[in-house]
Motif scaffolding. Structure first.
Motif, PDB file in Angstrom:
ATOM      1  N   LEU A   1      36.968  45.731  28.965  1.00 56.79           N
ATOM      2  CA  LEU A   1      35.978  46.684  29.479  1.00 56.79           C
ATOM      3  C   LEU A   1      35.702  46.271  30.931  1.00 56.79           C
ATOM      4  N   GLN A   2      36.196  47.060  31.868  1.00 58.65           N
ATOM      5  CA  GLN A   2      36.191  46.688  33.280  1.00 58.65           C
ATOM      6  C   GLN A   2      34.964  47.261  33.992  1.00 58.65           C
ATOM      7  N   LEU A   3      34.226  46.391  34.682  1.00 55.55           N
ATOM      8  CA  LEU A   3      33.081  46.860  35.468  1.00 55.55           C
ATOM      9  C   LEU A   3      33.538  47.913  36.479  1.00 55.55           C
ATOM     10  N   THR A   4      34.716  47.701  37.067  1.00 57.92           N
ATOM     11  CA  THR A   4      35.232  48.635  38.080  1.00 57.92           C
ATOM     12  C   THR A   4      35.311  50.065  37.523  1.00 57.92           C
ATOM     13  N   ASP A   5      35.640  50.205  36.247  1.00 58.51           N
ATOM     14  CA  ASP A   5      35.746  51.554  35.663  1.00 58.51           C
ATOM     15  C   ASP A   5      34.371  52.229  35.565  1.00 58.51           C
TER      16      ASP A   5
ATOM     17  N   ILE B   1      39.083  44.801  49.158  1.00 59.49           N
ATOM     18  CA  ILE B   1      38.917  44.353  47.769  1.00 59.49           C
ATOM     19  C   ILE B   1      37.447  44.034  47.449  1.00 59.49           C
ATOM     20  N   LEU B   2      37.101  44.202  46.179  1.00 58.24           N
ATOM     21  CA  LEU B   2      35.737  43.866  45.721  1.00 58.24           C
ATOM     22  C   LEU B   2      35.610  42.356  45.711  1.00 58.24           C
ATOM     23  N   THR B   3      34.522  41.881  46.281  1.00 55.14           N
ATOM     24  CA  THR B   3      34.399  40.439  46.439  1.00 55.14           C
ATOM     25  C   THR B   3      33.212  39.808  45.678  1.00 55.14           C
ATOM     26  N   GLY B   4      32.909  40.348  44.522  1.00 54.62           N
ATOM     27  CA  GLY B   4      32.010  39.621  43.628  1.00 54.62           C
ATOM     28  C   GLY B   4      30.522  39.795  43.852  1.00 54.62           C
ATOM     29  N   ARG B   5      30.123  40.765  44.684  1.00 53.95           N
ATOM     30  CA  ARG B   5      28.701  41.069  44.850  1.00 53.95           C
ATOM     31  C   ARG B   5      28.523  42.575  44.723  1.00 53.95           C
ATOM     32  N   TYR B   6      27.553  42.976  43.904  1.00 56.63           N
ATOM     33  CA  TYR B   6      27.317  44.383  43.620  1.00 56.63           C
ATOM     34  C   TYR B   6      25.803  44.613  43.610  1.00 56.63           C
ATOM     35  N   VAL B   7      25.364  45.774  44.109  1.00 53.66           N
ATOM     36  CA  VAL B   7      23.973  46.204  43.902  1.00 53.66           C
ATOM     37  C   VAL B   7      24.076  47.584  43.265  1.00 53.66           C
TER      38      VAL B   7
ATOM     39  N   SER C   1      45.195  41.353  42.706  1.00 51.02           N
ATOM     40  CA  SER C   1      44.343  40.443  41.919  1.00 51.02           C
ATOM     41  C   SER C   1      42.888  40.905  41.882  1.00 51.02           C
ATOM     42  N   TYR C   2      42.585  42.070  42.476  1.00 51.90           N
ATOM     43  CA  TYR C   2      41.180  42.457  42.670  1.00 51.90           C
ATOM     44  C   TYR C   2      40.946  43.939  42.378  1.00 51.90           C
ATOM     45  N   GLY C   3      39.655  44.309  42.346  1.00 50.85           N
ATOM     46  CA  GLY C   3      39.291  45.719  42.399  1.00 50.85           C
ATOM     47  C   GLY C   3      39.423  46.175  43.847  1.00 50.85           C
ATOM     48  N   VAL C   4      39.820  47.432  44.043  1.00 48.22           N
ATOM     49  CA  VAL C   4      40.076  47.950  45.397  1.00 48.22           C
ATOM     50  C   VAL C   4      39.339  49.287  45.553  1.00 48.22           C
TER      51      VAL C   4
ATOM     52  N   GLY D   1      35.511  41.350  28.531  1.00 48.31           N
ATOM     53  CA  GLY D   1      35.686  41.840  29.905  1.00 48.31           C
ATOM     54  C   GLY D   1      34.384  41.812  30.696  1.00 48.31           C
ATOM     55  N   LEU D   2      34.526  41.936  32.027  1.00 54.76           N
ATOM     56  CA  LEU D   2      33.372  41.836  32.926  1.00 54.76           C
ATOM     57  C   LEU D   2      32.351  42.953  32.685  1.00 54.76           C
ATOM     58  N   GLY D   3      32.840  44.170  32.415  1.00 56.68           N
ATOM     59  CA  GLY D   3      31.920  45.288  32.161  1.00 56.68           C
ATOM     60  C   GLY D   3      31.051  44.991  30.955  1.00 56.68           C
TER      61      GLY D   3
ATOM     62  N   VAL E   1      39.720  51.199  42.023  1.00 55.97           N
ATOM     63  CA  VAL E   1      40.755  50.943  41.038  1.00 55.97           C
ATOM     64  C   VAL E   1      40.867  49.434  40.820  1.00 55.97           C
ATOM     65  N   GLU E   2      41.000  49.044  39.551  1.00 61.31           N
ATOM     66  CA  GLU E   2      41.063  47.618  39.216  1.00 61.31           C
ATOM     67  C   GLU E   2      42.501  47.119  39.292  1.00 61.31           C
ATOM     68  N   LYS E   3      42.731  46.125  40.107  1.00 58.23           N
ATOM     69  CA  LYS E   3      44.022  45.422  40.217  1.00 58.23           C
ATOM     70  C   LYS E   3      45.235  46.355  40.303  1.00 58.23           C
ATOM     71  N   PRO E   4      45.290  47.175  41.353  1.00 62.76           N
ATOM     72  CA  PRO E   4      46.426  48.094  41.486  1.00 62.76           C
ATOM     73  C   PRO E   4      47.682  47.366  41.988  1.00 62.76           C
TER      74      PRO E   4
ATOM     75  N   MET F   1      26.310  39.202  40.513  1.00 65.31           N
ATOM     76  CA  MET F   1      26.865  38.155  41.385  1.00 65.31           C
ATOM     77  C   MET F   1      27.876  37.337  40.587  1.00 65.31           C
ATOM     78  N   LEU F   2      29.132  37.419  40.953  1.00 66.83           N
ATOM     79  CA  LEU F   2      30.152  36.650  40.237  1.00 66.83           C
ATOM     80  C   LEU F   2      30.141  35.220  40.776  1.00 66.83           C
ATOM     81  N   PRO F   3      29.888  34.232  39.890  1.00 67.53           N
ATOM     82  CA  PRO F   3      29.658  32.872  40.386  1.00 67.53           C
ATOM     83  C   PRO F   3      30.917  32.143  40.840  1.00 67.53           C
ATOM     84  N   ASP F   4      32.096  32.755  40.667  1.00 62.40           N
ATOM     85  CA  ASP F   4      33.318  32.133  41.191  1.00 62.40           C
ATOM     86  C   ASP F   4      33.406  32.279  42.696  1.00 62.40           C
ATOM     87  N   GLU F   5      32.510  33.079  43.273  1.00 62.44           N
ATOM     88  CA  GLU F   5      32.516  33.221  44.726  1.00 62.44           C
ATOM     89  C   GLU F   5      31.171  32.750  45.260  1.00 62.44           C
ATOM     90  N   LEU F   6      31.237  31.809  46.194  1.00 61.48           N
ATOM     91  CA  LEU F   6      30.010  31.318  46.822  1.00 61.48           C
ATOM     92  C   LEU F   6      29.981  31.862  48.238  1.00 61.48           C
TER      93      LEU F   6
HETATM   94  C1  G1P Z   1      36.729  40.549  38.927  1.00 60.93           C
HETATM   95  C2  G1P Z   1      36.655  42.076  39.099  1.00 60.93           C
HETATM   96  C3  G1P Z   1      37.447  42.498  40.325  1.00 60.93           C
HETATM   97  C4  G1P Z   1      36.945  41.746  41.545  1.00 60.93           C
HETATM   98  C5  G1P Z   1      37.013  40.227  41.305  1.00 60.93           C
HETATM   99  C6  G1P Z   1      36.352  39.479  42.456  1.00 60.93           C
HETATM  100  O1  G1P Z   1      38.072  40.201  38.594  1.00 60.93           O
HETATM  101  O2  G1P Z   1      37.143  42.695  37.935  1.00 60.93           O
HETATM  102  O3  G1P Z   1      37.306  43.895  40.532  1.00 60.93           O
HETATM  103  O4  G1P Z   1      37.710  42.092  42.689  1.00 60.93           O
HETATM  104  O5  G1P Z   1      36.327  39.872  40.105  1.00 60.93           O
HETATM  105  O6  G1P Z   1      36.497  38.113  42.305  1.00 60.93           O
HETATM  106  P1  G1P Z   1      38.447  38.778  37.932  1.00 60.93           P
HETATM  107  O7  G1P Z   1      38.506  37.803  39.063  1.00 60.93           O
HETATM  108  O8  G1P Z   1      37.376  38.470  36.936  1.00 60.93           O
HETATM  109  O9  G1P Z   1      39.793  38.996  37.302  1.00 60.93           O
END
Ligand code: G1P
Length: 288
Positions: free
Chosen positions: A228-232, A202-208, A167-170, A108-110, A189-192, A128-133
């Motif tokens: 193990l979820q980073l959101t938690d 929604i959380l968009t892949g950048r955190y400080v 599909s996202y953290g909220v 998991g991401l966490g 909350v993760e993926k409600p 920085m989640l690299p799936d988002e540019l």
């Molecule tokens: C992850 C996070 C989620 C976030 C998303 C952004 O989910 O767990 O909170 O909103 O990235 O892309 P994943 O896309 O890995 O399922």
């Protein structure tokens, strides 16, 4: 305080891109002549970060190879008069440092972010989640400023239609959006289910994150999907410390699936000075 380190989780197997990812990690797929990973790194550098910590997998040796200096290739390019290309290779890791750490199991991401703890140390850090540019470093720079001024963690969010939130953290906002695009947050909350979601942000892949995140990450128990979820970990922070979201107004390209990747390649090609002209011409011709 300026954030110095960015953690880039890149240990995933890229199953949505198989068979392309069988031998090449998707983080190294080209956007023009740049690997997607370098675009994320450039965003970090533009926000004043100078230490990149990539969380990779032992099954993806090409990620660590990207950061290895290749003196033979650089010398050959110099000899051939291609100093501009040689300079671009020299620039990899020149005024910044790359550390590659490994996540041995996909938990998991966490868990992935937690693998970077020793490399980052006890100081605020970006994830920085690299799936988002992102189109620029402005968002990350603003988040860094909000972290310094509030002393708490900061996440980037975007407003989406309700049916997409699952599909996202909220975030669960604790107050109104300010003129600067900042929202205080009381929970996440993760993926409600859309019906239960506390907002459309929604959380968009950048955190400080402030360094107490490490303790929360280490204490994580399996959450949504048994991971193990980073959101938690962030939820635990939001429950006891200042916590804010910054509403992103930079352009965002989701490269997490083949169509998104193709679209990002075109959109980013259209802002690349070397590619823009001929690419726009080609696209205009396609319309006829
Ligand atoms: C992850 C996070 C989620 C976030 C998303 C952004 O989910 O767990 O909170 O909103 O990235 O892309 P994943 O896309 O890995 O399922």
């Amino acid at each position: 305080m300026q954030v110095r380190s960015a953690v880039i989780p890149a240990a995933g197997l890229g199953t949505r891109f198989l068979p392309a990812t069988k031998a090449v990690p998707k983080e190294l797929f080209p956007i023009g002549d740049q690997p997607a990973l370098q675009i994320v790194i450039d965003e970090a550098l533009g926000a004043g970060i100078d230490h990149i910590v990539v969380v990779s997998s032992r099954d993806k040796p090409a990620i660590a190879d990207y950061f290895e200096r290749d003196d033979k290739l650089i010398a050959a390019l110099d000899d051939a008069g291609k100093t501009d290309v040689a300079d671009r290779l020299r620039a990899i890791g020149k005024d910044w440092r790359a550390t590659v750490v490994y996540q041995d199991e996909p938990r998991g991401l966490g868990h992935a972010v937690g693998c970077a703890r020793e490399a980052v140390g006890d100081e605020p850090f970006a994830v920085m989640l690299p799936d988002e540019l992102m189109g620029s470093s402005a968002l990350l720079a603003q988040m860094n400023g909000v972290c310094s001024s509030t002393g708490g963690s900061v996440v980037a969010v975007v407003n989406v239609p309700r049916e997409e939130v699952s599909s996202y953290g909220v975030i669960d906002p604790a107050g109104e959006l300010t003129a600067d695009g900042v929202i205080p947050v009381k929970d996440l909350v993760e993926k409600p289910d859309p019906d239960d979601a506390p907002s459309n942000f929604i959380l968009t892949g950048r955190y400080v994150l402030t360094p107490d995140a490490w303790t929360e990450i280490a204490a994580l128990r399996p959450g949504r999907a048994g991971e193990l979820q980073l959101t938690d970990a962030l939820r635990a922070q939001a429950a006891r410390s200042p916590f804010h979201a910054v509403v992103s107004d930079v352009s965002r390209h989701d490269t997490g699936n083949p169509l998104g990747f193709l679209i990002a390649t075109i959109e980013l090609g259209l802002v690349n000075p070397d590619l823009r002209g001929p690419l726009a011409e080609f696209l205009a011709e396609l319309k006829h």
